[in-house]
Design an enzyme around this catalytic site. Structure first.
Site, short mmCIF file in Angstrom:
data_model
loop_
_atom_site.label_atom_id
_atom_site.label_comp_id
_atom_site.label_asym_id
_atom_site.label_seq_id
_atom_site.Cartn_x
_atom_site.Cartn_y
_atom_site.Cartn_z
N GLU A 40 0.86 -1.19 0.00
CA GLU A 40 0.00 0.00 0.00
C GLU A 40 0.89 1.23 0.00
O GLU A 40 1.98 1.22 0.59
CB GLU A 40 -0.90 0.01 1.25
CG GLU A 40 -1.75 1.27 1.32
CD GLU A 40 -2.90 1.17 2.31
OE1 GLU A 40 -2.76 0.43 3.30
OE2 GLU A 40 -3.92 1.86 2.10
N CYS A 51 -6.63 0.89 2.84
CA CYS A 51 -7.60 1.99 2.87
C CYS A 51 -7.47 2.90 1.66
O CYS A 51 -8.42 3.61 1.32
CB CYS A 51 -7.39 2.82 4.13
SG CYS A 51 -7.87 1.96 5.61
N ASN A 88 -12.05 -3.27 0.22
CA ASN A 88 -11.11 -3.51 1.31
C ASN A 88 -11.85 -3.33 2.63
O ASN A 88 -12.65 -2.42 2.73
CB ASN A 88 -9.97 -2.49 1.25
CG ASN A 88 -9.03 -2.58 2.44
OD1 ASN A 88 -8.43 -3.62 2.67
ND2 ASN A 88 -8.92 -1.50 3.21
N GLU A 89 -11.65 -4.15 3.58
CA GLU A 89 -12.14 -3.92 4.97
C GLU A 89 -13.54 -3.33 5.06
O GLU A 89 -13.78 -2.48 5.90
CB GLU A 89 -11.16 -2.98 5.68
CG GLU A 89 -10.21 -3.72 6.54
CD GLU A 89 -9.37 -2.86 7.46
OE1 GLU A 89 -9.58 -1.65 7.62
OE2 GLU A 89 -8.46 -3.45 8.06
O1 AHR Z 1 -2.25 -1.70 6.77
C1 AHR Z 1 -2.71 -0.45 7.16
C2 AHR Z 1 -4.21 -0.32 7.07
O2 AHR Z 1 -4.83 -1.19 7.95
C3 AHR Z 1 -4.82 -0.68 5.75
O3 AHR Z 1 -4.78 0.37 4.85
C4 AHR Z 1 -6.22 -1.01 6.10
O4 AHR Z 1 -6.79 -1.96 5.24
C5 AHR Z 1 -6.15 -1.47 7.53
O5 AHR Z 1 -7.03 -0.79 8.33
#
Ligand code: AHR
Length: 619
Positions: free
Chosen positions: A23, A214, A346-347
């Protein structure tokens, strides 16, 4: 302690089980893996709600009494309309220090380019405090023109700046100023820092998940990651602001933007160079649920689904039949990238996510049934959101979701307690992608990448390996952090401009990934606890592989094997204290050591040092 590795075969282990999560957080991309040395090369920074006082010429400074201004009136392209104007006498201009002072090596080749026009010519110099490393001259030209130079660096510099000054009185416009080392990973143009990419290669990752995290979601939908803006000419990739301008450790990074020079094409190339599977994750029509409740509704969602369909074509399609596949060919890659997996969201959590995922899934399953989809179970490995996701997935097959992404950033205690988490998992449920995990020590502020954290992660990973029928793949997160610019800790690899620092957690990942068995074997054990184990057999090397985490004091172990042994290789990661960490001044404080010795018979005596992670390979 006694360990008996039996000949009872349990489950196959996918050789691609251990992978990477990338990321652009902590300056992972620009100022990190992406080898571009100029910060804000195209004068596109802009004020955001997190950092309202940003200017398009930030990261640059005027020198020699120049009038140095941000312009947009007649740009090179409308996608990135910013450029800079220098006005003044001979010697007036601007300077850029890159990301905190550039590092250049004597005798190495560098590629410099910029667009310029104006009444005066330009003199370009790369200089340290009292040394000059390279110089280029640019003649005046009335219209925008791209200038490209190769320079051989005359001096090794750690604190260099790039100066662009007028070579006579007058004015000049400049844009897209770029300086790259020629020596990138696999010598690719627009490439990646060799030392950082090599650290990834040494893990021998099975897959690369990108571009986050994120960042996929954005703070809101406005700055979500749009993969289509990250491909094609680098100059036409729209600069986006980085969702990690602020983060968990409370530091606001004023100039954190995404040039997208490292975009989806480059991610696919990296996967190819690392021989690993690409695992892109796309926005599912929702902003980050921690930060907003923005969603794409009704027909608005079509664009997001279209993005997924077009990405599959970009990666795998026939260039003669599809415009995105044609773009791949135009960028230099006629052959398909062989995309097999795709993450949707994601998440994310809750009904709004489930609805959107189902819409994506329906269209994708119809058009590209061969693509395996990855769904989310939210940000936590337990609790209401997690349970809801599991209930929603119950009874649904692989075609609906091949993997469910579980995230856990947890304390050492949790990690050790959950080393058995998957032993009792429902074998008929959706298989697991442990897509983000790391051991977090402490409640707030920077968290250490200590030996203790690494041991806790290793313990959880023995659980992944033992349950390889359930946990198909796993990735530590986040991957990179730039020294002094972290929005999130801990991280796997720290860097400054000229060095890479491997954490104890990195070594755990590499020790696992480089020593996966072909299948696991049942173990019988007699012990007093504090030890976490997985064992198996590797068909390629003909070795039994035992992984053992010892979180307590020194242990003498009698190991029994199903067959006679001749040779033992022990790889040990340990330190003096659980709090030991590696630093730029002491990089090898916690680093694996390897020893090979002759053994005989079925019984082998082993010693596991206190606070250690050990890989024993026996043949
Ligand atoms: O790894 C850091 C963050 O943790 C990522 O962006 C997110 O997916 C999670 O909350």
């Amino acid at each position: 302690m006694k360990i008996n590795i039996t000949d009872r075969r349990l489950t196959d282990v996918d050789p691609r089980m251990i992978g990477l999560f990338f990321e652009d957080i902590n300056y992972g991309a620009d100022g990190g893996l992406y080898a571009e040395m100029i910060e804000n090369r195209s004068f596109e920074f802009f004020p955001t709600k997190v950092t309202p006082d940003v200017s398009p010429i930030d990261a640059w400074e005027a020198v020699g009494g120049a009038e140095f201004t941000a312009e947009t009136a007649s740009p090179i392209n409308e996608i990135n309309p910013g450029y800079a104007k220098i006005k003044g006498k001979k010697g007036a201009g601007c300077a850029n220090s890159g990301y905190g002072g550039m590092y250049l090596e004597k005798g190495k080749a560098y590629d410099f380019s910029l667009y310029a026009r104006g009444t005066a010519g330009l003199s370009v110099r790369v200089e340290g405090k009292d040394k000059s490393a390279m110089e280029f001259e640019i003649k005046p030209c009335a219209e925008w023109k791209k200038y490209e130079f190769e320079g051989i660096c005359a001096e090794t510099l750690y604190d260099a700046r790039l100066f662009i000054t007028l070579d006579g009185d007058g004015e000049a416009d400049i844009d897209f100023v770029s300086l790259f080392p020629r020596d990138t990973f696999n010598m690719r143009k627009n490439g990646l820092r060799r030392d950082m990419a090599e650290a990834l290669k040494n893990i021998r990752p099975g897959f690369l998940r990108f571009p986050g995290g994120c960042i996929v979601e954005g703070n809101g939908l406005l700055n979500r990651y749009r993969w289509k803006e990250s491909v094609g000419d680098v100059e036409k990739r729209r600069c986006n602001w980085n969702r990690w301008q602020d983060g968990d450790v409370g530091v606001v990074e004023k100039n954190y933007f995404q040039s997208l020079g490292l975009g989806f094409y480059e991610y696919f190339l990296l996967c190819e160079d690392l021989s690993c599977e690409p695992l892109p994750v796309l926005n599912c029509g929702m902003g980050c649920q921690f930060q907003c409740d923005e969603t794409a509704d009704g027909e608005e969602l079509d664009e997001y689904i279209r993005d997924a369909l077009d990405l599959i074509e970009f990666a795998n399609g026939d260039p003669d039949k599809n415009e995105w596949a044609n773009l791949r060919r135009e960028m230099g890659h006629k052959e398909p990238f062989g995309l097999k997996y795709l993450g949707i969201g994601n998440e994310q959590w809750g009904e709004k996510y489930f609805e959107r995922y189902e819409k994506f899934q329906k269209v994708l399953a119809e058009k590209y049934p061969e693509i395996r989809l990855v769904t989310s179970s939210g940000p936590m490995p337990d609790g209401k959101r997690f349970d809801e996701a599991k209930a929603w997935l119950k009874g649904k097959g692989e075609d609906f979701a091949y993997l469910v992404d579980e995230h856990f950033y947890k304390s050492p205690e949790w990690m050790f307690e959950n080393a058995n988490r998957y032993d009792s998992y429902d074998r008929s449920g959706t298989k697991v992608f442990a897509g983000e995990y790391a051991c977090h020590i402490g409640e707030s502020g920077p968290k250490p990448n200590s030996l203790e954290a690494a041991l806790a992660e290793a313990a959880v990973m023995t659980g992944f390996e033992r349950n390889a029928d359930v946990v198909k793949c796993a990735a530590y997160a986040p991957l990179f952090a730039r020294e002094g610019h972290t929005q999130w800790t801990p991280d796997l690899i720290f860097v400054n401009n000229h060095e890479v620092l491997l954490t104890p957690s990195y070594h755990v990942q590499a020790m696992f990934s480089n020593n996966l068995p072909s299948y696991t074997l049942e173990i019988e054990r007699e012990d007093d606890g504090d030890v976490f184990i997985s064992a198996g057999f590797d068909e390629k090397s003909g070795e039994y592989i035992l992984k053992l985490v010892n979180r307590g004091g020194k242990k003498d172990i009698v190991l029994t094997l199903p067959t006679e042994a001749e040779e033992l290789t022990e790889i040990t990661l340990t330190g003096n204290e659980l709090g030991d960490i590696n630093t730029f001044s002491e990089k090898e404080k916690v680093a694996p050591k390897s020893l090979t010795r002759k053994v005989g018979g079925r019984e082998i005596m082993l010693t596991a040092q206190k606070y250690s992670f050990n890989v024993y390979k026996i043949r």
